[in-house]
Design an enzyme around this catalytic site. Structure first.
Site, mmCIF file in Angstrom:
data_model
loop_
_atom_site.group_PDB
_atom_site.id
_atom_site.type_symbol
_atom_site.label_atom_id
_atom_site.label_comp_id
_atom_site.label_asym_id
_atom_site.label_seq_id
_atom_site.Cartn_x
_atom_site.Cartn_y
_atom_site.Cartn_z
ATOM 1 C CG HIS A 1 44.296 31.707 47.885
ATOM 2 N ND1 HIS A 1 45.061 31.848 49.027
ATOM 3 C CD2 HIS A 1 43.009 31.895 48.273
ATOM 4 C CE1 HIS A 1 44.274 32.091 50.058
ATOM 5 N NE2 HIS A 1 43.021 32.131 49.623
ATOM 6 N NE ARG A 2 44.003 35.356 50.772
ATOM 7 C CZ ARG A 2 44.326 35.124 52.028
ATOM 8 N NH1 ARG A 2 45.422 35.668 52.533
ATOM 9 N NH2 ARG A 2 43.578 34.360 52.796
ATOM 10 C CD GLU B 1 40.302 33.955 46.671
ATOM 11 O OE1 GLU B 1 39.530 34.117 47.643
ATOM 12 O OE2 GLU B 1 41.511 34.288 46.708
ATOM 13 C CG ASP C 1 40.057 37.905 49.645
ATOM 14 O OD1 ASP C 1 39.265 36.995 49.957
ATOM 15 O OD2 ASP C 1 41.276 37.729 49.446
ATOM 16 C CG HIS D 1 42.232 37.762 53.277
ATOM 17 N ND1 HIS D 1 42.441 37.623 54.648
ATOM 18 C CD2 HIS D 1 41.507 36.688 52.896
ATOM 19 C CE1 HIS D 1 41.862 36.510 55.059
ATOM 20 N NE2 HIS D 1 41.285 35.916 54.021
ATOM 21 C CD GLU E 1 36.481 35.011 50.654
ATOM 22 O OE1 GLU E 1 36.202 35.054 51.878
ATOM 23 O OE2 GLU E 1 37.503 34.468 50.205
ATOM 24 C CE LYS F 1 37.818 38.237 53.981
ATOM 25 N NZ LYS F 1 38.173 36.917 54.570
ATOM 26 C CG ASP G 1 48.658 30.538 48.783
ATOM 27 O OD1 ASP G 1 47.573 31.100 48.528
ATOM 28 O OD2 ASP G 1 48.987 30.195 49.943
#
Length: 243
Positions: free
Chosen positions: A9-10, A36, A38, A51, A111, A113, A230
Site C-alpha cells: 500500500h503506497r 498500490e 495514487d 496520496h 488509484e 485520486k 503497509d
C-alpha cells in the site's frame, strides 16, 4: 488453493515514506506481488504519485498538488517527514515508476485520486503511459470516483478496473459489473464473509485495504484474491506460515 497476492500500500509504507521510489523498491525487495499507488496531476498535467490532494502532510511544502508545476513539485522533500534517513526523497512521476516497474514481475494498482479534485482527462493520460510501457496486463486501475472507472472502461475495455468503496454494500459485485469493473477493493471492515463468498461465486476478485494487523492478515490469507498492506514483508512471512 488460492494464493492470496500481497500488494504494498503506497509501497512498503510501514517502513518507508509512502509513494516514493524507495518505498516501491522496498516492496519489491520484501517479496510483494504488487504495489498500490495514487496518481494526481500537476498544474502542467504531469501524472505524479501522491496520496493527499495537498502536499502538506508528506512533504516540506504547502498547498494543492494541482497548483504546482512538476518542476516545482520535484524540489519538495517527500521523505524527511517520515524519518531523517529519507530526507531528499522526491515525489515521483507515474512515468518514472512505470519505467522502473516494467522489467520487474510486479503487478500495479493505480488509484486515480480524482474525487475531490477532478483532473479532467487523467484517465487518458494514465492509459497512454500504461500502453507506452506495455504493462496493461499487469495493471489494475481503481478509484472512489466510479464515473472515472466507467471512463477508463470506455477508453480501453481491456484494462482491468476495480471499485473502491468503504461501505457495507449488498452484492457489490453486481454493481461493479454494471460499471464494467473487474474487481472489488473494499475497506477492511466491510470484507465480511458474505461479501467474500458472494464475490468468489461471481468470479469477482476482492482485494481489501488496509490489512496491517497480524490477525487480519492471517484471516484473509487464502481467503481472498489479494490484500493491500503497509507491511508487505510481514505479510509475505505470514503467507509462508499459512501455506
Amino acid at each position: 488453493m488460492l494464493k492470496t497476492l500481497i500488494f504494498a500500500h503506497r509501497g512498503a509504507s510501514g517502513t518507508h515514506p509512502e509513494n516514493t521510489m524507495t518505498a516501491f523498491q522496498a516492496a519489491l525487495d520484501d517479496g510483494a506481488d504488487g504495489i498500490e499507488l495514487d496518481v494526481q496531476l500537476t498544474k502542467d498535467r504531469v501524472p505524479v504519485i501522491i496520496h493527499d490532494e495537498t502536499v502538506n502532510r508528506t512533504t516540506d511544502g504547502q498547498g494543492w498538488v494541482k497548483d504546482y508545476t512538476y518542476e516545482e513539485l520535484k524540489k519538495l522533500d517527500a521523505g524527511g517527514w517520515f524519518h531523517p534517513a529519507f530526507h531528499g526523497a522526491a515525489i515521483p512521476t507515474l512515468e518514472a515508476v512505470l519505467e522502473w516497474l516494467a522489467p520487474t514481475s510486479l503487478l500495479l494498482n493505480i488509484e486515480l485520486k480524482n474525487g475531490i479534485v477532478r483532473y479532467p482527462g487523467i484517465e487518458e493520460i494514465v492509459l497512454k503511459l500504461i500502453k507506452k510501457y506495455d504493462v496493461k496486463n499487469r495493471v489494475i486501475i481503481s478509484s472512489f470516483n466510479h464515473y472515472s472507472l466507467v471512463e477508463v472502461h470506455r477508453l480501453d475495455p481491456d484494462v482491468e478496473t476495480a471499485v473502491l468503496f468503504m461501505e457495507g454494500l449488498y452484492e457489490p459485485w453486481e454493481y461493479a459489473k454494471a460499471l464494467g469493473a473487474n474487481g472489488l477493493h473494499c475497506f477492511l471492515p466491510v470484507a465480511v464473509p458474505e461479501l467474500l463468498a458472494g464475490a468468489a461465486k461471481a468470479m469477482m476478485p476482492v482485494r481489501p485495504f488496509t490489512v496491517n494487523e497480524d490477525q487480519h492478515i492471517r484471516a484473509l490469507i487464502n481467503g481472498c484474491d489479494a490484500i493491500i498492506t503497509d507491511w508487505p514483508e510481514k505479510a509475505v512471512i505470514i503467507r509462508k506460515q499459512c501455506t
